[in-house]
Design an enzyme around this catalytic site. Sequence first.
Site, short mmCIF file in Angstrom:
data_model
loop_
_atom_site.label_atom_id
_atom_site.label_comp_id
_atom_site.label_asym_id
_atom_site.label_seq_id
_atom_site.Cartn_x
_atom_site.Cartn_y
_atom_site.Cartn_z
N HIS A 198 0.78 -1.28 -0.09
CA HIS A 198 -0.01 0.05 0.00
C HIS A 198 0.77 1.26 0.08
O HIS A 198 1.73 1.32 0.46
CB HIS A 198 -0.88 0.00 1.21
CG HIS A 198 -0.35 -0.02 2.63
ND1 HIS A 198 0.08 1.23 3.31
CD2 HIS A 198 -0.02 -1.16 3.36
CE1 HIS A 198 0.62 0.68 4.29
NE2 HIS A 198 0.47 -0.69 4.43
N ASP B 145 -0.57 4.10 0.96
CA ASP B 145 -0.94 5.17 1.86
C ASP B 145 -0.21 5.01 3.19
O ASP B 145 0.23 3.67 3.40
CB ASP B 145 -2.60 5.04 2.06
CG ASP B 145 -2.96 3.51 2.43
OD1 ASP B 145 -2.32 2.61 2.03
OD2 ASP B 145 -4.06 3.57 3.18
N ASP C 166 6.44 1.38 7.31
CA ASP C 166 5.19 0.97 6.74
C ASP C 166 4.46 1.70 5.67
O ASP C 166 3.56 2.51 6.05
CB ASP C 166 4.15 0.79 8.31
CG ASP C 166 2.90 0.14 7.90
OD1 ASP C 166 2.69 -0.48 6.93
OD2 ASP C 166 2.11 0.42 8.80
N GLU D 99 -5.25 0.98 2.38
CA GLU D 99 -5.01 -0.24 3.47
C GLU D 99 -5.02 0.32 4.66
O GLU D 99 -5.52 -0.53 5.78
CB GLU D 99 -3.44 -0.77 3.09
CG GLU D 99 -3.22 -2.27 3.88
CD GLU D 99 -2.91 -2.05 5.33
OE1 GLU D 99 -3.11 -3.22 6.07
OE2 GLU D 99 -2.59 -1.03 5.83
N GLU D 100 -4.68 1.45 4.89
CA GLU D 100 -4.73 2.08 6.31
C GLU D 100 -6.10 2.76 6.64
O GLU D 100 -6.11 3.18 7.90
CB GLU D 100 -3.41 3.35 6.46
CG GLU D 100 -2.05 2.86 6.25
CD GLU D 100 -1.62 1.82 7.31
OE1 GLU D 100 -2.20 1.44 8.11
OE2 GLU D 100 -0.23 1.42 7.32
N GLU E 14 4.28 -6.01 4.35
CA GLU E 14 3.97 -5.42 5.79
C GLU E 14 5.27 -5.53 6.57
O GLU E 14 6.28 -6.70 6.41
CB GLU E 14 2.92 -6.15 6.20
CG GLU E 14 1.46 -5.92 5.81
CD GLU E 14 1.34 -4.34 6.14
OE1 GLU E 14 1.77 -3.77 7.03
OE2 GLU E 14 0.25 -3.92 5.34
N HIS F 292 3.53 3.60 12.70
CA HIS F 292 2.43 4.21 13.30
C HIS F 292 2.84 5.11 14.54
O HIS F 292 2.08 5.90 14.78
CB HIS F 292 1.43 3.37 13.66
CG HIS F 292 0.86 2.70 12.58
ND1 HIS F 292 -0.86 2.52 12.65
CD2 HIS F 292 1.09 2.31 11.31
CE1 HIS F 292 -1.07 1.48 11.42
NE2 HIS F 292 -0.12 1.62 10.65
#
Length: 375
Positions: free
Chosen positions: A66, A68, A99, A133-134, A162, A348
């Site tokens: 992903h 995003d 990520d 995805e997020e 991931e 994150h």
Amino acid sequence: MSSTLEFARTLIRQASVTPEDAGCQDLIAEALQPAGFKPDFLTYGEVRNVWLRRGQVHPLLVFAGHTDVVPTGPIEKWHHPPFDAVVQDNILHGRGAADMKGSLAAMVTGCLQFVANHPDHRGSIALLLTSDEEGPAVNGTVKVVEVLCNRKEIIDWCIVGEPTSREQTGDVIKNGRRGSLGGKLTIHGVQGHVAYPHLADNPIHRAADIVTRLATQTWDEGNEFFPPTTFQVSNLNSGTGATNVIPGQAEIDFNFRYSPESTVESIKKRVNALCQQVWTNYEIDWSKPNLPFQTQSGELVDAVSAAIYAVTGLTTELSTEGGTSDGRFIATTGAQVIELGPVNRTIHQIDEQVAVADLDKLASIYQKLLENLLL
């Protein structure tokens, strides 16, 4: 600087906070097209997706990921601006470094090097990328998989980028994930004055009792491949704002991460039974579940493990712990799915980062994996 690092920095500089792609997929397509990858952009609502494929024969190996990223949080708390992609002391800093823009860069350079060395490799290679995805994950990978199934494009093996590693890149890979089931529990009470509780019924007190029962349950013991099912509350909302009013309603957002030893139906039945032990005036709005998946030891697991060992000397650990990923959508097609990416310690978080050396290491692992499966 290595080409993987430079490309990762380019991607990080695109502020692609979900569901924005911010041009990342265009940059990846431009990098891969000279090597024979043909892009197919698929847009649903505000979500961009791209399917980049080289070759039209089987077997088909797919890298999925992903573009995003999650929001930055308070920018003033970052030691380096989150979208400046600063490199300091051999560490790449920025939102998405781990990520998963570092993985995307490694996929690109790994594929380019493999194709340059082996232009006549067997089978096909593809990348499946989304900007959803997020976020809600309803207009991203799941929609692309539907398109591929309708076109009879069958994925044999899939590597999701991931960040799976614990201490060193390659020390852990995910060969499955627990399912996810969430809901909103609304408890109806009777509003009143705090000085006259006998004339009211406090839904917060009911909620506390219910949550205690749910949180102290043993839902299952898991199995040799999956950790036990867990229950967590993520939000609790109630009250009028006044300190002398018993509210009339309480709302609880909760989530189960469940092993295959439990089912959606069994969890729902037990939740209702526990709630009814406390109070009957309630309702639950269940979300759509995400099903668990597992790739057994075999062709893909062996090829990934061998690639990691060849590049790093590590004997990798198989794991199904952690959250969900878009691998769950791809696994439903019958594809073997493995997740492999860099160290996940800062994902994150404020000051997300990845070691520069790990980017080249990951690109080499991806390249070796291609060699193991397509030569």
